[in-house]
Design a protein around this motif. Sequence first.
Motif, PDB file in Angstrom:
ATOM      1  N   ASP A  75      88.356 100.458 115.360  1.00  0.00           N
ATOM      2  CA  ASP A  75      87.556 101.516 114.742  1.00  0.00           C
ATOM      3  C   ASP A  75      87.638 102.836 115.501  1.00  0.00           C
ATOM      4  O   ASP A  75      86.919 103.791 115.169  1.00  0.00           O
ATOM      5  N   ASP A  76      88.475 102.911 116.527  1.00  0.00           N
ATOM      6  CA  ASP A  76      88.685 104.124 117.334  1.00  0.00           C
ATOM      7  C   ASP A  76      87.444 104.575 118.080  1.00  0.00           C
ATOM      8  O   ASP A  76      87.377 105.723 118.545  1.00  0.00           O
ATOM      9  N   ARG A  77      86.472 103.705 118.231  1.00  0.00           N
ATOM     10  CA  ARG A  77      85.266 104.112 118.966  1.00  0.00           C
ATOM     11  C   ARG A  77      85.458 104.039 120.463  1.00  0.00           C
ATOM     12  O   ARG A  77      84.830 104.803 121.205  1.00  0.00           O
ATOM     13  N   VAL A  78      86.278 103.134 120.919  1.00  0.00           N
ATOM     14  CA  VAL A  78      86.556 103.029 122.355  1.00  0.00           C
ATOM     15  C   VAL A  78      88.061 102.965 122.530  1.00  0.00           C
ATOM     16  O   VAL A  78      88.813 102.694 121.594  1.00  0.00           O
ATOM     17  N   ILE A  79      88.490 103.241 123.746  1.00  0.00           N
ATOM     18  CA  ILE A  79      89.900 103.195 124.096  1.00  0.00           C
ATOM     19  C   ILE A  79      90.030 102.498 125.448  1.00  0.00           C
ATOM     20  O   ILE A  79      89.228 102.732 126.369  1.00  0.00           O
ATOM     21  N   ALA A  80      91.025 101.593 125.547  1.00  0.00           N
ATOM     22  CA  ALA A  80      91.291 100.885 126.793  1.00  0.00           C
ATOM     23  C   ALA A  80      92.356 101.642 127.574  1.00  0.00           C
ATOM     24  O   ALA A  80      93.446 101.926 127.048  1.00  0.00           O
ATOM     25  N   VAL A  81      92.031 102.004 128.807  1.00  0.00           N
ATOM     26  CA  VAL A  81      92.940 102.743 129.676  1.00  0.00           C
ATOM     27  C   VAL A  81      93.343 101.820 130.812  1.00  0.00           C
ATOM     28  O   VAL A  81      92.514 101.397 131.627  1.00  0.00           O
ATOM     29  N   ALA A 105      97.446  96.187 126.947  1.00  0.00           N
ATOM     30  CA  ALA A 105      96.137  95.678 126.525  1.00  0.00           C
ATOM     31  C   ALA A 105      96.037  95.808 125.016  1.00  0.00           C
ATOM     32  O   ALA A 105      96.529  96.781 124.430  1.00  0.00           O
ATOM     33  N   GLU A 106      95.401  94.824 124.373  1.00  0.00           N
ATOM     34  CA  GLU A 106      95.222  94.826 122.919  1.00  0.00           C
ATOM     35  C   GLU A 106      93.812  94.353 122.584  1.00  0.00           C
ATOM     36  O   GLU A 106      93.256  93.476 123.262  1.00  0.00           O
ATOM     37  N   PHE A 107      93.259  94.931 121.510  1.00  0.00           N
ATOM     38  CA  PHE A 107      91.967  94.504 121.002  1.00  0.00           C
ATOM     39  C   PHE A 107      92.179  93.412 119.951  1.00  0.00           C
ATOM     40  O   PHE A 107      93.149  93.452 119.181  1.00  0.00           O
ATOM     41  N   CYS A 108      91.274  92.477 119.914  1.00  0.00           N
ATOM     42  CA  CYS A 108      91.308  91.417 118.908  1.00  0.00           C
ATOM     43  C   CYS A 108      90.661  91.949 117.629  1.00  0.00           C
ATOM     44  O   CYS A 108      89.481  92.331 117.638  1.00  0.00           O
ATOM     45  N   THR A 109      91.406  92.001 116.545  1.00  0.00           N
ATOM     46  CA  THR A 109      90.926  92.660 115.335  1.00  0.00           C
ATOM     47  C   THR A 109      89.775  91.913 114.674  1.00  0.00           C
ATOM     48  O   THR A 109      88.906  92.545 114.059  1.00  0.00           O
ATOM     49  N   TRP A 110      89.746  90.590 114.738  1.00  0.00           N
ATOM     50  CA  TRP A 110      88.655  89.831 114.101  1.00  0.00           C
ATOM     51  C   TRP A 110      87.491  89.580 115.045  1.00  0.00           C
ATOM     52  O   TRP A 110      86.458  89.090 114.634  1.00  0.00           O
ATOM     53  N   SER A 114      98.148  84.694 111.740  1.00  0.00           N
ATOM     54  CA  SER A 114      98.176  83.354 112.320  1.00  0.00           C
ATOM     55  C   SER A 114      97.258  83.202 113.516  1.00  0.00           C
ATOM     56  O   SER A 114      97.206  82.118 114.108  1.00  0.00           O
ATOM     57  N   LYS A 115      96.552  84.276 113.904  1.00  0.00           N
ATOM     58  CA  LYS A 115      95.648  84.253 115.053  1.00  0.00           C
ATOM     59  C   LYS A 115      96.375  83.762 116.304  1.00  0.00           C
ATOM     60  O   LYS A 115      96.025  82.756 116.913  1.00  0.00           O
ATOM     61  N   GLN A 116      97.391  84.528 116.655  1.00  0.00           N
ATOM     62  CA  GLN A 116      98.207  84.185 117.809  1.00  0.00           C
ATOM     63  C   GLN A 116      98.369  85.389 118.714  1.00  0.00           C
ATOM     64  O   GLN A 116      98.239  86.538 118.287  1.00  0.00           O
ATOM     65  N   LEU A 117      98.666  85.099 119.966  1.00  0.00           N
ATOM     66  CA  LEU A 117      98.933  86.100 120.979  1.00  0.00           C
ATOM     67  C   LEU A 117     100.379  85.966 121.415  1.00  0.00           C
ATOM     68  O   LEU A 117     100.825  84.873 121.782  1.00  0.00           O
ATOM     69  N   VAL A 118     101.124  87.076 121.371  1.00  0.00           N
ATOM     70  CA  VAL A 118     102.527  87.087 121.772  1.00  0.00           C
ATOM     71  C   VAL A 118     102.680  88.049 122.938  1.00  0.00           C
ATOM     72  O   VAL A 118     102.240  89.207 122.864  1.00  0.00           O
ATOM     73  N   THR A 119     103.284  87.566 124.005  1.00  0.00           N
ATOM     74  CA  THR A 119     103.537  88.409 125.168  1.00  0.00           C
ATOM     75  C   THR A 119     104.956  88.187 125.643  1.00  0.00           C
ATOM     76  O   THR A 119     105.506  87.088 125.540  1.00  0.00           O
ATOM     77  N   GLY A 120     105.578  89.262 126.139  1.00  0.00           N
ATOM     78  CA  GLY A 120     106.957  89.193 126.601  1.00  0.00           C
ATOM     79  C   GLY A 120     107.082  89.703 128.020  1.00  0.00           C
ATOM     80  O   GLY A 120     106.301  90.547 128.475  1.00  0.00           O
ATOM     81  N   CYS A 121     108.104  89.194 128.727  1.00  0.00           N
ATOM     82  CA  CYS A 121     108.287  89.543 130.132  1.00  0.00           C
ATOM     83  C   CYS A 121     109.616  90.261 130.321  1.00  0.00           C
ATOM     84  O   CYS A 121     110.383  90.475 129.376  1.00  0.00           O
ATOM     85  N   ALA A 122     109.905  90.621 131.558  1.00  0.00           N
ATOM     86  CA  ALA A 122     111.100  91.391 131.868  1.00  0.00           C
ATOM     87  C   ALA A 122     112.362  90.558 131.855  1.00  0.00           C
ATOM     88  O   ALA A 122     113.464  91.113 131.910  1.00  0.00           O
ATOM     89  N   ILE A 137     103.839  82.431 123.225  1.00  0.00           N
ATOM     90  CA  ILE A 137     102.971  82.525 122.064  1.00  0.00           C
ATOM     91  C   ILE A 137     101.796  81.570 122.280  1.00  0.00           C
ATOM     92  O   ILE A 137     101.991  80.373 122.520  1.00  0.00           O
ATOM     93  N   PHE A 138     100.587  82.113 122.181  1.00  0.00           N
ATOM     94  CA  PHE A 138      99.361  81.346 122.401  1.00  0.00           C
ATOM     95  C   PHE A 138      98.505  81.388 121.140  1.00  0.00           C
ATOM     96  O   PHE A 138      98.531  82.369 120.386  1.00  0.00           O
ATOM     97  N   SER A 139      97.753  80.335 120.943  1.00  0.00           N
ATOM     98  CA  SER A 139      96.843  80.264 119.802  1.00  0.00           C
ATOM     99  C   SER A 139      95.497  80.845 120.195  1.00  0.00           C
ATOM    100  O   SER A 139      94.920  80.482 121.226  1.00  0.00           O
ATOM    101  N   LEU A 140      94.970  81.751 119.348  1.00  0.00           N
ATOM    102  CA  LEU A 140      93.669  82.369 119.582  1.00  0.00           C
ATOM    103  C   LEU A 140      92.573  81.743 118.733  1.00  0.00           C
ATOM    104  O   LEU A 140      91.471  82.279 118.662  1.00  0.00           O
ATOM    105  N   VAL A 141      92.861  80.615 118.085  1.00  0.00           N
ATOM    106  CA  VAL A 141      91.826  79.891 117.348  1.00  0.00           C
ATOM    107  C   VAL A 141      90.799  79.364 118.351  1.00  0.00           C
ATOM    108  O   VAL A 141      91.143  78.899 119.442  1.00  0.00           O
TER     109      VAL A 141
END
Length: 805
Positions: free
Chosen positions: A146-152, A182-187, A232-240, A246-250
């Motif tokens: 909702d653009d009310r806060v920002i993660a720095v 950093a990412e916000f969880c939309t739900w 799918s309520k999943q978290l995807v992260t990549g490395c160098a 891929i993790f489940s956020l259920v």
Amino acid sequence: MKCEAEQTQGLQMEEPQEISSTEGGCVGDIVIEKFLIESKKSTPHVQLACSMQHSAFPLDGNELCIWNTEDPSQQLLALRGHHQPISAVAFGNTATPRLICSASPDRVIMWSLDECREKVLEGLIPRGTVLGTLLGKVLYLRFSPDDRVIAVCAGNKILVVDTESQSTLVELEGHQGPVTAAEFCTWRAHVVISVSEDRSFKVWDHRVGSLIYNSPVLAASPLLSLLVVEGSKQLVTGCAEGQLWIFSLVDRHHYRCVTRVDLRKKRESFSTRRLDSNPGSLPEESRLPSAHELAKGDDVEVTLPVLGLAHCELSLGLASECGLLSSENTSCLWVGSSAGLLILNLANFELEAVLHYKNFRNLSIQVAGSCALRSKTSDGKAFCLLTSMFGNGIAGLKVDPTALLRCQQRPTLGTRLSVLPSSRVLPTSPLHFGVVESSAQPARHRQPAARSVVKDQPLVFHSKVRSSGYTSAPHATMFSPKTNIKNDCKRSSERKNSYKWKESPVQNSPPTRLSRWLAVADGRAAVRCVQFSGDGRQLACGSANHLALVFGADLTGTPAVFPGHDGPVNTVCWSHDGRWLLSVSQDGTLRVWSVRRTELALCLGKDLLPKPVQSAQFYYIDTFILLSSGPEVQLLTYHIDTCKDEIRRYKPKSRGRAVVRLPMTGAVEVTSLSAVNDFYSYLVLTAGRNRTLEAFDLNVGRSAAVITEAHSRPVHQICQNKGSSFMTQPSQLYNLFATTAVGDGIRLWDLRTLRCERRFEGHSNRCYPCGIAFSPCGRYVACGAEDRHLATATLDGKLHLFVTE
């Protein structure tokens, strides 16, 4: 005070140009370089930003440059306000007002694009709102939904800043290295997820400033990128090092790791799979470099660091054309790396397309230092913003995923396989054996009768002679046994019972509670296999104590016991009519039992089967017995005679005979076998010790297709969607089958495309082979696990893991 034209003076922006392949050919519609800008300072490792209409990047170090991707005629907008080099840029998520935030070591500034453009048109200098000063090097910025806060992300901590009051709400500390994303969880608006160079991710509640979950160390290299998949309520992260987690956020899954993807291996297997399928049919321009060719390049290309992640939306028409199983939109992922762009299918975790920068002629940037992606623009294409790793160039690319997938999709087979037969049985088919024998048998008896002549015969020529009774005393009849067993000597076409069939609703959900528990045997005799009968009224199981048991479906009453094996029973299978039960044991024998009489009807041993039988079943509506023995698939015809001869009881009349033997490609041992018995089908699916899947067409008596490297380990079970008498399914669903291997999860395949359409991982299955099964409705696939839980997954990909105690 300067106007917009004066502010953008000196920018070297080239005209859009089509990029052709270095291999030659008409593939210019895949990638179009929209612009190229040379900056005074190199910016290889900065956060770039792309929105629906704009892209933003630092220019000459401390200037924020914004380019309109939808209207290239508009001049670049350069915003000044930073004194030190900009390290991170992010767009807001709401359309009104359109916000953008930029960060440098000296300050974090939030801008309103509409206000800035109005100021420039009025000849004024646009100014932004300072959210913080002297925070150190900021590597990442992200607005809330909702653009009310920002993660720095500044150093080892995350500052959550209120965009209205310009105050810091909370500081999240806990990482041991710089926070890279950093990412916000939309739900769940209060949840923010972060990754760091300490190779772990953390889940925070930014409203109270508490840590919800802390992951272990995932890799040997820093985590660079992060994406939350809402569908799918999943978290995807990549490395160098080119690996994705891929993790489940259920909620119930407790951030369970679903899978790990090695992009380098996936790219090699993708190129090999396309070349091996039909090398002569691939166009030269779509050829990907081999693993040996890639190894000759620099180390940056081989490692494939994950610089950016974004959603990739594919329409249903394109998904069907390219063989992708989809409901509405195929869930795919753009992966931006230093060497190119990749499309990863989140349903089966396989690469659908690979775009290498060096394979396209005149592309300005060959090795990228940073990457930002926008999945969909107004024309349906993706926009990619790149900065050069070793130069000062900044380029914007338009990529057409439709053209890319069509260029690199796997060649289709000449004949598409299907479980449902499309033609009648050929006269030369092994399946014609049973038809020919049954139709020719009466003629063979009639022919001698027509040519017979009168021969001398004894006065009494009957095989049985009734006694006159003169030599025996009269006796009373105590009981009269039932001797009318003609029906047991024939195969009845209809089952005579009072059970009424009832259609089961398709909307039924899988069971989630334990209904009944029963100890099958004393001690620790393991149950090795189970199977319901076709009417669902009986359950057969084979155990390690050499017994086959048949229970009622409700597991009440005394089970029927079938003893006789000298080893653990590995396979039990019901006949289509429910009268016979087939069992295979480690003693090397195959036995067929009469369920009604609870006695042995047929025993096939080492005289017919010199090698151990791995799996067996009834086939072609009980016409044959299909089994795997060593590297061969054997089709047996059998005859069961239940008429007893009291004089020659020692001589069994039931027999079996091999009709055809089909060896697997490579002469490897068959580990699993599956075929449909509820209706006539020509296809037989097998799995080999060399991790391959092979389909045999018994109508022509040869191999029809081979799938190499189906799993990372040998497949121990093939399970087809065979349907049920209680439920109606679309005919296309019968072409789906699932395979499972130890430590490699479950994969869902489609016979029409011979590709993995879904992949289910995340359940504990590392050492022991666990079974899988389709639900009668065909919507779910269930699997066991080593942690004594049952997992049920839907085939549409919306729910990948559903755990029941």
